[in-house]
Design a protein around this motif. Structure first.
Motif, mmCIF file in Angstrom:
data_model
loop_
_atom_site.group_PDB
_atom_site.id
_atom_site.type_symbol
_atom_site.label_atom_id
_atom_site.label_comp_id
_atom_site.label_asym_id
_atom_site.label_seq_id
_atom_site.Cartn_x
_atom_site.Cartn_y
_atom_site.Cartn_z
ATOM 1 N N THR A 1 0.826 -1.212 0.000
ATOM 2 C CA THR A 1 0.000 0.000 0.000
ATOM 3 C C THR A 1 0.857 1.257 0.000
ATOM 4 O OG1 THR A 1 -1.710 -1.181 1.242
ATOM 5 C CG2 THR A 1 -1.868 1.216 1.167
ATOM 6 N N PHE B 1 1.132 4.179 -2.859
ATOM 7 C CA PHE B 1 0.760 5.574 -2.580
ATOM 8 C C PHE B 1 1.814 6.583 -3.018
ATOM 9 C CE2 PHE B 1 1.578 9.013 0.495
ATOM 10 C CZ PHE B 1 0.524 9.853 0.159
ATOM 11 N N GLY C 1 1.024 10.325 -4.371
ATOM 12 C CA GLY C 1 1.152 11.397 -3.395
ATOM 13 C C GLY C 1 2.352 12.285 -3.628
ATOM 14 N N ILE D 1 -4.854 2.987 -9.697
ATOM 15 C CA ILE D 1 -4.499 2.626 -8.327
ATOM 16 C C ILE D 1 -4.536 1.109 -8.162
ATOM 17 C CG2 ILE D 1 -5.302 2.637 -5.930
ATOM 18 C CD1 ILE D 1 -6.159 5.531 -6.321
ATOM 19 N N THR E 1 -4.467 10.790 -5.057
ATOM 20 C CA THR E 1 -3.856 11.128 -3.766
ATOM 21 C C THR E 1 -4.903 11.199 -2.671
ATOM 22 O OG1 THR E 1 -2.088 12.369 -4.868
ATOM 23 C CG2 THR E 1 -2.463 12.831 -2.536
ATOM 24 N N MET F 1 -6.094 7.619 -1.870
ATOM 25 C CA MET F 1 -5.101 6.840 -1.140
ATOM 26 C C MET F 1 -4.909 7.340 0.291
ATOM 27 S SD MET F 1 -3.932 4.298 -2.948
ATOM 28 C CE MET F 1 -2.441 3.886 -2.062
ATOM 29 N N LEU G 1 0.901 5.096 6.041
ATOM 30 C CA LEU G 1 0.932 6.506 5.660
ATOM 31 C C LEU G 1 2.083 7.226 6.356
ATOM 32 C CD1 LEU G 1 -0.359 8.823 4.117
ATOM 33 C CD2 LEU G 1 -1.921 9.165 6.050
ATOM 34 N N SER H 1 5.307 6.175 4.808
ATOM 35 C CA SER H 1 5.487 6.801 3.497
ATOM 36 C C SER H 1 6.041 8.218 3.636
ATOM 37 C CB SER H 1 4.151 6.843 2.744
ATOM 38 O OG SER H 1 3.639 5.554 2.544
#
Length: 301
Positions: free
Chosen positions: A32, A36, A40, A80, A205, A208, A220, A223
């Motif tokens: 994931t 992303f 992003g 995605i 974005t 996600m 997240l 990331s």
């Protein structure tokens, strides 16, 4: 040489760089998170590109319309899902072969292009696409014993099905993006492609971030912590997307995605030079078939 051809080759090269870095990030972030960062971290670069086109080169900003919004959103969702499945494939096979499973996309893109846009491809180009697909199949089977059961397992096993699903989503997203970009006609091909790209990347974005905030907040956070590498994934991803959106505005989706198989050649070079993976003779022969198909598309398309 028509402009869409070098644009597509450049986009394929950039996409290969992005995929290689995503594979590296997958070990740190998981599927994931690695998915992303493409969107992003790519959004600021997409916006910057559109601003340069407007303020430096004088391209007018188009007005948004319903077709662009719907097609851009559907393309964003499909991309995605396709990206997620492609990154997930890295868990099953080596880098080169894992990517090869998704290369049935040209056939699926041609089908979606016919159903949605009424686009046709010539018989000669269709043959070239099939030659490229045969090359992909050879690569996919290169690492398994050529027994009946092994062939059946390779073609119908979980990695193959995931790869086919990934290709379907990418093919659908390509047609959706072409639809979105063409709906902005009158502002110049570069700006049409740029605005469709900005909207799609912004939408992706938001989707996600919302999903990860609810279902996987640790991904997240990870990331964001990996920004030093992730920013390059975003930059190379948008560079490739600029090429894809522009080429697909200029040319039939099936032609663009078929020529994009040249990416597999770049994939083999990265696998050999960067990841030190051993490439078999069957994989090399399959790669040569893909090159032959690409040359045929350039000459006949």
């Amino acid at each position: 040489m028509e402009l869409w051809i070098p644009i597509t080759v450049a986009a394929a090269f950039c996409q290969n760089l992005r995929t290689a870095m995503q594979k590296h990030l997958k070990g740190q972030l998981g599927t994931t998170g690695a998915t992303f960062v493409r969107f992003g971290y790519g959004l600021p670069f997409a916006v910057l590109y559109a601003l340069v086109l407007h303020f430096v080169f004088g391209f007018p900003v188009p007005s948004l319309n319903t077709t662009m919004l719907i097609a851009g959103a559907l393309g964003g969702l499909a991309q995605i899902l396709g990206t997620f499945l492609l990154v997930y494939l890295f868990s099953f096979r080596n880098f080169a072969v894992g990517t090869a499973y998704s290369k049935t996309e040209p056939i699926q893109a041609a089908l979606f292009g016919f159903l949605v846009l009424g686009e046709h491809i010539s018989l000669s180009v269709s043959i070239c696409i099939l030659i490229g697909i045969v090359g992909v199949v050879m690569i996919s089977l290169a690492r398994v014993p050529l027994t009946v059961s092994a062939v059946r397992s390779s073609l119908a096993g979980r990695p193959a099905l995931i790869g086919l699903a990934s290709a379907a989503f990418f093919g659908a997203s390509a047609v959706a993006y072409r639809t979105a970009s063409l709906s902005l006609e009158g502002t110049g091909v570069p700006m049409q492609a740029a605005c469709a790209l900005v909207f799609a990347t912004f939408f992706q974005t938001i989707v996600m971030v919302s999903w990860m905030s609810l279902r996987d907040p640790d991904q997240l956070k990870a990331s964001l912590k990996a920004w030093r590498t992730a920013v390059w994934v975003g930059a190379s991803g948008v560079a490739g997307s600029i090429g894809w959106f522009t080429a697909m505005t200029l040319q039939n989706v099936a032609y663009v995605r078929a020529l994009a198989q040249i990416e597999l050649v770049f994939t083999f070079l990265v696998s050999w030079l960067v990841f030190k993976e051993i490439i078999s003779r069957s994989e090399i022969f399959g790669c040569l078939m893909i090159v032959a198909a690409v040359v045929g598309i350039i000459l006949l398309g």
